[in-house]
Scaffold this motif. Structure first.
Motif, PDB file in Angstrom:
ATOM      1  N   VAL A 133       0.749  -1.337   0.044  1.00 17.33           N
ATOM      2  CA  VAL A 133      -0.442  -0.200  -0.288  1.00 17.33           C
ATOM      3  C   VAL A 133       0.636   1.240  -0.072  1.00 17.33           C
ATOM      4  CG1 VAL A 133      -2.085   0.970   1.240  1.00 17.33           C
ATOM      5  CG2 VAL A 133      -1.338  -1.281   1.295  1.00 17.33           C
ATOM      6  N   ASP A 134       0.540   2.468  -1.158  1.00 16.78           N
ATOM      7  CA  ASP A 134       1.468   3.234  -1.036  1.00 16.78           C
ATOM      8  C   ASP A 134       0.872   4.783   0.034  1.00 16.78           C
ATOM      9  OD1 ASP A 134       3.314   4.767  -1.661  1.00 16.78           O
ATOM     10  OD2 ASP A 134       2.294   5.653  -3.243  1.00 16.78           O
ATOM     11  N   GLU A 135       1.746   4.291   1.463  1.00 12.85           N
ATOM     12  CA  GLU A 135       0.829   5.599   2.304  1.00 12.85           C
ATOM     13  C   GLU A 135       2.174   5.475   3.294  1.00 12.85           C
ATOM     14  OE1 GLU A 135      -2.266   3.965   3.533  1.00 12.85           O
ATOM     15  OE2 GLU A 135      -1.583   3.201   5.581  1.00 12.85           O
ATOM     16  N   PRO A 136       1.899   6.918   3.466  1.00 11.57           N
ATOM     17  CA  PRO A 136       2.712   7.275   4.819  1.00 11.57           C
ATOM     18  C   PRO A 136       3.452   5.826   5.673  1.00 11.57           C
ATOM     19  CG  PRO A 136       1.909   8.927   4.066  1.00 11.57           C
ATOM     20  CD  PRO A 136       1.622   8.262   3.354  1.00 11.57           C
ATOM     21  N   GLY A 137       4.211   5.139   6.359  1.00  8.03           N
ATOM     22  CA  GLY A 137       4.240   4.983   7.515  1.00  8.03           C
ATOM     23  C   GLY A 137       4.818   5.108   8.484  1.00  8.03           C
ATOM     24  N   THR A 138       5.932   4.700   9.317  1.00  9.19           N
ATOM     25  CA  THR A 138       6.253   5.188  10.933  1.00  9.19           C
ATOM     26  C   THR A 138       7.367   5.789  10.846  1.00  9.19           C
ATOM     27  OG1 THR A 138       4.138   3.576  11.752  1.00  9.19           O
ATOM     28  CG2 THR A 138       6.317   4.268  13.217  1.00  9.19           C
ATOM     29  N   TRP A 139       7.808   6.526  10.951  1.00 10.91           N
ATOM     30  CA  TRP A 139       9.279   6.756  11.163  1.00 10.91           C
ATOM     31  C   TRP A 139       9.898   7.032  13.082  1.00 10.91           C
ATOM     32  CZ3 TRP A 139      12.583   8.377   7.843  1.00 10.91           C
ATOM     33  CH2 TRP A 139      12.355   8.979   6.591  1.00 10.91           C
ATOM     34  N   VAL A 140      11.133   5.558  12.828  1.00 12.23           N
ATOM     35  CA  VAL A 140      11.382   5.341  13.930  1.00 12.23           C
ATOM     36  C   VAL A 140      12.621   6.207  14.099  1.00 12.23           C
ATOM     37  CG1 VAL A 140      12.444   3.464  15.193  1.00 12.23           C
ATOM     38  CG2 VAL A 140      10.782   3.008  13.680  1.00 12.23           C
ATOM     39  N   LYS A 141      12.757   6.964  15.362  1.00 13.81           N
ATOM     40  CA  LYS A 141      13.848   7.985  15.138  1.00 13.81           C
ATOM     41  C   LYS A 141      14.209   8.659  16.464  1.00 13.81           C
ATOM     42  CE  LYS A 141      10.965  12.156  13.933  1.00 13.81           C
ATOM     43  NZ  LYS A 141      10.880  13.220  12.821  1.00 13.81           N
ATOM     44  N   GLU A 142      15.401   9.477  17.117  1.00  8.97           N
ATOM     45  CA  GLU A 142      16.051   9.716  18.179  1.00  8.97           C
ATOM     46  C   GLU A 142      14.391  10.565  19.076  1.00  8.97           C
ATOM     47  OE1 GLU A 142      20.140  11.411  19.165  1.00  8.97           O
ATOM     48  OE2 GLU A 142      19.688  11.572  17.211  1.00  8.97           O
ATOM     49  N   GLU A 143      14.649  10.094  20.554  1.00 13.08           N
ATOM     50  CA  GLU A 143      13.500  10.474  20.988  1.00 13.08           C
ATOM     51  C   GLU A 143      13.636  12.257  21.196  1.00 13.08           C
ATOM     52  OE1 GLU A 143      11.706  10.892  25.491  1.00 13.08           O
ATOM     53  OE2 GLU A 143      13.651  10.249  25.113  1.00 13.08           O
ATOM     54  N   ASN A 144      14.447  12.652  21.194  1.00 11.55           N
ATOM     55  CA  ASN A 144      15.159  14.411  20.964  1.00 11.55           C
ATOM     56  C   ASN A 144      14.597  15.519  20.008  1.00 11.55           C
ATOM     57  OD1 ASN A 144      16.768  14.502  19.474  1.00 11.55           O
ATOM     58  ND2 ASN A 144      18.500  14.223  21.023  1.00 11.55           N
ATOM     59  N   ALA A 145      14.002  13.593  19.217  1.00 10.03           N
ATOM     60  CA  ALA A 145      13.766  14.995  18.050  1.00 10.03           C
ATOM     61  C   ALA A 145      12.033  14.568  17.642  1.00 10.03           C
ATOM     62  CB  ALA A 145      14.466  14.393  16.604  1.00 10.03           C
ATOM     63  N   MET A 146      11.595  13.820  18.836  1.00 15.21           N
ATOM     64  CA  MET A 146      10.215  14.505  18.966  1.00 15.21           C
ATOM     65  C   MET A 146       9.205  14.571  20.219  1.00 15.21           C
ATOM     66  SD  MET A 146       9.967   9.679  18.883  1.00 15.21           S
ATOM     67  CE  MET A 146       8.475  10.260  18.989  1.00 15.21           C
ATOM     68  N   GLU A 147       8.190  14.859  19.840  1.00 16.85           N
ATOM     69  CA  GLU A 147       6.848  15.192  20.885  1.00 16.85           C
ATOM     70  C   GLU A 147       6.816  14.280  22.003  1.00 16.85           C
ATOM     71  OE1 GLU A 147       4.018  17.634  20.195  1.00 16.85           O
ATOM     72  OE2 GLU A 147       4.060  17.855  18.767  1.00 16.85           O
ATOM     73  N   THR A 148       8.068  14.192  22.570  1.00 17.06           N
ATOM     74  CA  THR A 148       7.333  13.318  23.913  1.00 17.06           C
ATOM     75  C   THR A 148       5.702  12.994  24.722  1.00 17.06           C
ATOM     76  OG1 THR A 148       8.376  13.652  25.153  1.00 17.06           O
ATOM     77  CG2 THR A 148       9.751  12.316  24.182  1.00 17.06           C
ATOM     78  N   SER A 149       5.099  11.787  25.114  1.00 12.79           N
ATOM     79  CA  SER A 149       3.648  12.246  25.714  1.00 12.79           C
ATOM     80  C   SER A 149       4.032  12.032  26.908  1.00 12.79           C
ATOM     81  CB  SER A 149       2.806  10.932  24.944  1.00 12.79           C
ATOM     82  OG  SER A 149       3.143  10.097  24.549  1.00 12.79           O
ATOM     83  N   HIS A 150       5.117  11.200  27.258  1.00 12.12           N
ATOM     84  CA  HIS A 150       4.882  10.808  29.106  1.00 12.12           C
ATOM     85  C   HIS A 150       3.987   9.462  29.232  1.00 12.12           C
ATOM     86  CE1 HIS A 150       8.772  12.216  29.740  1.00 12.12           C
ATOM     87  NE2 HIS A 150       8.088  13.130  29.160  1.00 12.12           N
ATOM     88  N   ASN A 151       3.299   8.763  28.403  1.00 11.48           N
ATOM     89  CA  ASN A 151       2.084   7.657  28.392  1.00 11.48           C
ATOM     90  C   ASN A 151       2.873   6.438  27.923  1.00 11.48           C
ATOM     91  OD1 ASN A 151      -0.242   9.411  29.286  1.00 11.48           O
ATOM     92  ND2 ASN A 151      -0.667  10.346  27.620  1.00 11.48           N
ATOM     93  N   VAL A 152       1.577   5.885  27.842  1.00  9.43           N
ATOM     94  CA  VAL A 152       1.365   4.011  27.866  1.00  9.43           C
ATOM     95  C   VAL A 152       1.818   4.451  25.775  1.00  9.43           C
ATOM     96  CG1 VAL A 152       0.800   2.495  27.327  1.00  9.43           C
ATOM     97  CG2 VAL A 152       0.783   3.314  29.371  1.00  9.43           C
ATOM     98  N   ARG A 153       2.392   4.163  25.157  1.00 10.01           N
ATOM     99  CA  ARG A 153       2.308   4.402  23.401  1.00 10.01           C
ATOM    100  C   ARG A 153       2.160   2.802  22.380  1.00 10.01           C
ATOM    101  NH1 ARG A 153       5.531   7.612  20.252  1.00 10.01           N
ATOM    102  NH2 ARG A 153       3.743   8.003  18.868  1.00 10.01           N
ATOM    103  N   GLY A 154       2.885   1.965  23.531  1.00  9.24           N
ATOM    104  CA  GLY A 154       2.009   1.032  22.830  1.00  9.24           C
ATOM    105  C   GLY A 154       1.941  -0.870  23.833  1.00  9.24           C
ATOM    106  N   ILE A 155       0.978  -1.533  23.528  1.00 11.09           N
ATOM    107  CA  ILE A 155       1.430  -2.882  23.906  1.00 11.09           C
ATOM    108  C   ILE A 155       1.511  -3.926  23.265  1.00 11.09           C
ATOM    109  CG2 ILE A 155      -0.710  -4.076  25.105  1.00 11.09           C
ATOM    110  CD1 ILE A 155      -0.310  -1.302  26.379  1.00 11.09           C
ATOM    111  N   ALA A 156       2.212  -4.632  23.272  1.00  5.18           N
ATOM    112  CA  ALA A 156       3.228  -5.823  23.051  1.00  5.18           C
ATOM    113  C   ALA A 156       2.781  -7.613  23.380  1.00  5.18           C
ATOM    114  CB  ALA A 156       4.611  -5.284  22.602  1.00  5.18           C
ATOM    115  N   HIS A 157       2.945  -7.992  22.488  1.00 10.17           N
ATOM    116  CA  HIS A 157       2.711  -9.579  23.194  1.00 10.17           C
ATOM    117  C   HIS A 157       3.790 -10.210  22.196  1.00 10.17           C
ATOM    118  CE1 HIS A 157      -0.201  -9.728  19.414  1.00 10.17           C
ATOM    119  NE2 HIS A 157       0.533 -10.465  19.606  1.00 10.17           N
ATOM    120  N   ASP A 158       3.988 -11.269  22.671  1.00  9.91           N
ATOM    121  CA  ASP A 158       5.044 -12.416  22.545  1.00  9.91           C
ATOM    122  C   ASP A 158       4.517 -13.639  23.603  1.00  9.91           C
ATOM    123  OD1 ASP A 158       6.819 -14.395  21.667  1.00  9.91           O
ATOM    124  OD2 ASP A 158       8.793 -13.219  23.326  1.00  9.91           O
TER     125      ASP A 158
END
Lengths: 409, 409
Positions: free
Chosen positions: A233-258
């Protein structure tokens, strides 16, 4: 000129049509004036086919010969993708791992990249060629063909992007980005525009499955900006980058499972300073990755240690320790498979009060017993029964306000 | 210790069961105290599968990328055969062409072997390992993966046997030896116990198909004794060796046929000394192998030249010459495909009177017109219509007294 590394996984090159679609993506990037390096995996099910033949011959094939066998998978992909690029009128050149200068240590099946010699790739780029590199593979100091193990192609892409000083590295996959949880099991999960390396690392380690932790670690160490996006699908994805380049929310951002977790309890170890060193040293020598470790002191003489591992390595871990029972001096080993890990991740979230409490309360309300806990600055992980894990993940996703509220159009 | 090189073709390693049977043959040789080097081809139909994928992408794939693609076939075989040897308790090590030190020129798709660096193989043999080498492939001076083209695996085996000073080289195939004619089309053909390099070379060139001429040439040049034998049936095959080690019969020893022949006639060439040099020089530059050449002088000004090529290269040969029409100065090209070549071979036979006469008479009686003729010390070849070729071969086999008379039990 600026260099872009683009990595395409097994499903992205799973058929002739898919390979042609990938060639189109690369041609589009090339037309924007970029120097393109593509890193590709083996075609879809081809690795399974090769493994199947090996297992027919040998229940435990030699790791060296498995590397010899499996590396043919990417070699097929790079040749076919180069042909597809030629067909679009581009100059292209395929390179195996050893030709691309991916130098590793000698550990077959899970080699680490020691160095990348970029001369061959740079020469080809300067001649206007698209370079198509076989992911997942490299060459050891004694000229043996090695594989990088799980997540190997992502790692190839990131170390190449770093060595080539690429502008960024795109990881094309079968999902459109990094989500607040696995959208296959949590339909209300939302795609993130960006995420920090650290958060991604926790999510990767925790089984989000989009990127292998090794590749994120390599990206973090070398400050390689990653874009996780879809080759379908041709749509923007997710940037993975340095934290200081981001607005941090201090919230839970994701739930993972293994879902592949096993726990080993080692009971009655002598309470010496070097007990843990010896125990985990033995596991490290056997190249077994230990995840959560919990130690409890019985008395002055004895301690118990419990740790979790990937279930695939669980029995081997137990064997390694049982073989060293005399040396380690423990009383007993307990082994439990069929477990899973559910985690909440977010930079700064642990400094917000109540996150851990909310997590335990949510699981408890669902009747899910927590068997092990591990926390870090940016995550809380709980080991639970496998069959309850997905229900737990769904409830946590809702509890931490991650469910999407708007209906997508 | 004495070294034996054993080569196994595509049908000999065509399935897991066949690979296990090959491992058994090698284990048997190893148990006799030999140092074993196995050379293997790609599994049965795997090359066809790879070629099929390439053609889906590209009608004329780049030779470099075809080599990258096709060499994976042997790499799969060597890994699986090594595993099968491990399973039998032998130490074994697979080596790709470049790892085995097979150094070639840079002509993708039909590279020539320049040198063999035996150090890696010798080290492995000294450690008691069976060495399993990927046939058909090598590495160019600029570290490109190359293939040796048709008959490449046989050539790999022979050059290795020579470089390693092996006692002999066994070519395992799906027939039990070298026959007086192709037993698939001439049921009365008989297996020979031995044959000279020169005779085998003619038979190979003439399409007997058991051994590729390049491998026989290499064996002749390096005095490598070959044994052609079956990997399916355990019985002695045919020795290919020096003529002076044989009882020579001065008779026709075999009938060969080649069903892939095309003829090109170049009419009205200027009658200069260097006309042929230029014409065949252009074909050589395009790496097209010319077989029979017939020249006829028109008058002092003009000559006609006709030559035969493998039909697969026929159209390319015509294009090469047409593109050079101005330079060569000929009037016209005629192209004829759908031809075949039938040949009688035997050391010394041409010094016996009447062999050629009998050949022409036999073909003529069958209503077969001879379109081109070529003779050498040890053979006569006739180019004929393809559809009559097999009938001609059968009649020649009978006429020269080669049919087996005893019924096999």
């Amino acid at each position: 000129m600026s260099i872009v590394v683009q990595k395409f996984g097994g499903t992205s090159v799973g058929s002739i049509e898919r390979i042609q679609a990938v060639a189109e993506i690369i041609a589009h990037t090339y037309a924007q004036g970029k120097q393109c390096v593509a890193v590709v995996s083996a075609m879809g099910k081809s690795t399974d086919h090769l493994v199947g033949m090996a297992k027919e011959i040998c229940p435990h094939p030699s790791p060296r010969e498995m590397d010899m066998l499996l590396t043919t998978g990417e070699q097929v992909s790079i040749a076919l993708l180069s042909m597809a690029l030629h067909q679009k009128g581009l100059k292209a050149r395929s390179l195996t791992g050893w030709q691309a200068g991916i130098e590793t240590n000698h550990v077959h099946g899970r080699a680490m990249v020691n160095d990348v010699k970029t001369e061959t790739i740079m020469n080809a780029l300067e001649q206007g060629e698209v370079v198509v590199v076989a992911g997942f593979q490299g060459i050891s100091p004694d000229k043996e063909i090695t594989t990088l193990g799980r997540g190997g192609s992502d790692t190839t892409a990131v170390v190449l992007a770093s060595a080539l000083k690429a502008d960024y590295c795109e990881i094309y996959t079968d999902v459109t980005g990094v989500y607040t949880a696995d959208p296959r099991v949590i339909p209300l999960a939302q795609k993130m525009d960006e995420i920090s390396y650290e958060e991604m690392l926790e999510l990767a380690h925790l089984g989000a499955g989009v990127l292998h932790p090794r590749s994120v670690e390599a990206a973090l160490q070398n400050k390689v900006q990653l874009m996780v996006r879809s080759s379908f699908v041709d749509e923007p994805g997710t940037w993975v980058k340095e934290e200081n380049a981001m607005e941090t929310s201090h919230n839970v951002r994701g739930i993972a499972h293994d879902l592949q977790v096993a726990r080993i309890k080692v009971l009655g170890l002598p309470n010496h300073e070097n007990t843990l060193t010896k125990l985990f040293g033995l596991l490290a020598e056997a190249h077994i990755n230990v995840d959560i470790i919990v130690q409890s002191e019985h008395d002055h003489e004895r301690v118990d240690v419990a740790f979790s591992v990937n279930e695939e390595e669980g029995l081997e871990a137990r064997q390694v320790l049982e073989a060293a029972q005399a040396e380690l001096g423990f009383a007993k080993i307990l082994y439990e498979a069929g477990l899973a890990k559910v985690s909440a991740v977010g930079v700064g979230m642990m400094t917000r009060p109540g996150v851990a409490a909310k997590m335990f309360a949510t699981l408890s309300e669902a009747g899910i017993r927590v068997k092990m806990v591990s926390t870090s600055e940016i995550k809380i992980s709980c080991v639970v029964e496998r069959e309850l894990a997905l229900e737990g993940a769904r409830r946590l996703h809702t509890a931490f306000g991650l469910d999407q509220v708007e209906v997508k159009v």
